[in-house]
Design a protein around this motif. Structure first.
Motif, mmCIF file in Angstrom:
data_model
loop_
_atom_site.group_PDB
_atom_site.id
_atom_site.type_symbol
_atom_site.label_atom_id
_atom_site.label_comp_id
_atom_site.label_asym_id
_atom_site.label_seq_id
_atom_site.Cartn_x
_atom_site.Cartn_y
_atom_site.Cartn_z
ATOM 1 N N UNK A 1 0.730 -1.315 0.025
ATOM 2 C CA UNK A 1 -0.244 0.078 -0.099
ATOM 3 C C UNK A 1 0.795 1.190 0.000
ATOM 4 N N UNK A 2 2.033 1.241 0.683
ATOM 5 C CA UNK A 2 2.802 2.276 0.709
ATOM 6 C C UNK A 2 3.425 2.797 -0.427
ATOM 7 N N UNK A 3 3.836 1.649 -1.070
ATOM 8 C CA UNK A 3 4.423 1.854 -2.511
ATOM 9 C C UNK A 3 3.551 2.376 -3.454
ATOM 10 N N UNK A 4 2.123 2.012 -3.544
ATOM 11 C CA UNK A 4 1.061 2.431 -4.251
ATOM 12 C C UNK A 4 0.710 3.941 -3.953
ATOM 13 N N UNK A 5 0.823 4.283 -2.698
ATOM 14 C CA UNK A 5 0.512 5.569 -2.346
ATOM 15 C C UNK A 5 1.486 6.371 -2.860
ATOM 16 N N UNK A 6 2.941 6.243 -3.026
ATOM 17 C CA UNK A 6 3.795 7.063 -3.568
ATOM 18 C C UNK A 6 3.588 7.063 -5.037
ATOM 19 N N UNK B 1 12.463 8.628 -1.799
ATOM 20 C CA UNK B 1 11.403 8.705 -0.767
ATOM 21 C C UNK B 1 10.573 7.601 -0.671
ATOM 22 N N UNK B 2 10.324 6.505 -1.617
ATOM 23 C CA UNK B 2 9.628 5.327 -1.554
ATOM 24 C C UNK B 2 10.447 4.213 -0.821
ATOM 25 N N UNK B 3 11.635 4.393 -1.211
ATOM 26 C CA UNK B 3 12.506 3.330 -0.630
ATOM 27 C C UNK B 3 12.848 3.620 0.923
ATOM 28 N N UNK B 4 13.125 4.870 1.281
ATOM 29 C CA UNK B 4 13.389 5.175 2.676
ATOM 30 C C UNK B 4 12.171 4.797 3.629
ATOM 31 N N UNK B 5 10.897 5.276 3.141
ATOM 32 C CA UNK B 5 9.887 5.083 3.832
ATOM 33 C C UNK B 5 9.463 3.593 4.151
ATOM 34 N N UNK B 6 9.785 2.707 2.938
ATOM 35 C CA UNK B 6 9.678 1.541 3.237
ATOM 36 C C UNK B 6 10.666 0.792 4.028
#
Length: 268
Positions: free
Chosen positions: A198-203, A244-249
Motif C-alpha cells: 500500500x505504501x508503494x502504491x501511495x507514492x 522517498x519511497x525506498x526510505x519510507x519502506x
C-alpha cells in the motif's frame, strides 16, 4: 541450498547494479549516443538536483532553485495522511471480512469490484467532489493504498489456525478477545505485507494526484518540468520519488522487525 543462501548479502551489494547502470548512462551521454535533451547525463541531473535542493531561491530565472525540501514535504504529508487513513479503515475491515462470514458476503464483493478500477479513473470524481485541493489528492492516495491493505489483512485473518481458535474458546475467550489476541496477531505478517504494498502504491498515487488535483509537490514539479522541457529536473524528480519511497519502506520494515520479532520479516 546454495552456498551462502542463508547469509545476509554485503551492505554495498545493492549499490553495484545501480552504479554500473549510471556509469554506462554517463558514458553514452558523453559520447553523444543519448540525446541530452531527452536523457541528460547523470552528472547534469546531479547538478540540477543540488541546485534544486540547496540553491538560493529567487536567484536567476530558475523557478526550481531551493524548493526541493518543501516540494518533498508537500508530497510526503499527502502520502502519509492518505496511507494512515487507508490503514485505519483497511485493517479493521480486513479483519472483519476474514473473520465474519456475514461481513465477507456483504462487503467483499463490493471491494473486489472496485479494486480493478485504476487510480487515474478516479481522478475526475475526486476533482468533482473535492476540487483542486489537498483533499482530492489524499482521497486518491488513501484509495490506492486501501485495497492491498484490506486484501492482505483479510487473507491473514482467514488463515488463523482453527486449533488456536478452538483452544482459545476452550479457555473461555470472548469474541472480542479472539479477535484481538488470536486473529489479529496471526494476521500481522500479512498486514505488514499489505502495508508495504500500500505504501508503494501511495507514492505512485501521489504523483498521479499532484499532476492534476493539486498545484504543488513532486508530481506537480514533474509535469511542470516536462512541459517546459527540463528533462534534467524530470529525472531528478523521479530519483527523489524513488528515494522517498525506498526510505519510507525501510522505516516500515524496521517497524515490522520490532513488532514481529518472533517472525522473520522483510526482504533479504
Amino acid at each position: 541450498m546454495p552456498a551462502g543462501a542463508g547469509s545476509a548479502p554485503p551492505p554495498l551489494l545493492g549499490l553495484a547494479l545501480p552504479a554500473t547502470l549510471v556509469a554506462v548512462w554517463e558514458g553514452l551521454a558523453r559520447a553523444g549516443v543519448v540525446p541530452q535533451g531527452i536523457l541528460p547525463a547523470p552528472s547534469l541531473v546531479a547538478t540540477t538536483w543540488w541546485d534544486w535542493a540547496f540553491g538560493a531561491r529567487g536567484m536567476g530565472l530558475n523557478p526550481y532553485l531551493g524548493t526541493w525540501r518543501e516540494t518533498v514535504l508537500f508530497s510526503a504529508r499527502r502520502v502519509f495522511t492518505g496511507f494512515a487513513a487507508a490503514i485505519a479503515i483497511g485493517v479493521p475491515l480486513g479483519v472483519m471480512i476474514g473473520w465474519n462470514r456475514l461481513v465477507a458476503g456483504t462487503v467483499d464483493p463490493l471491494i473486489q469490484s472496485l479494486r480493478p478500477i485504476p487510480i487515474t479513473a478516479w481522478q475526475p470524481f475526486a476533482i468533482a467532489v473535492f476540487g483542486i485541493r489537498d483533499a482530492g489528492a489524499v482521497f486518491l492516495i488513501g484509495l490506492g493504498a486501501f485495497f492491498p491493505i484490506v486484501v492482505n489483512t483479510t487473507a491473514g485473518a482467514r488463515d488463523t489456525p482453527r486449533n488456536l481458535i478452538r483452544a482459545a474458546r476452550m479457555m473461555g475467550a470472548t469474541e472480542r478477545q479472539l479477535l484481538l489476541r488470536v486473529v489479529l496477531p496471526n494476521a500481522l505478517p500479512s498486514i505488514f505485507t499489505g502495508t508495504r504494498l500500500g505504501l508503494g502504491i501511495a507514492w505512485t498515487a501521489v504523483i498521479v494526484a499532484e499532476i492534476v488535483a493539486v498545484k504543488s509537490g513532486l508530481g506537480y514539479v514533474l509535469w511542470d518540468a516536462y512541459y517546459v522541457g527540463r528533462m534534467d529536473v524530470v529525472i531528478a524528480d523521479m530519483v527523489s520519488i524513488g528515494l522517498a519511497g525506498f526510505l519510507s519502506d525501510r522505516v516500515l520494515i524496521a517497524i515490522g522487525y520490532r513488532v514481529l520479532h518472533w517472525k522473520q520479516f522483510g526482504a533479504r
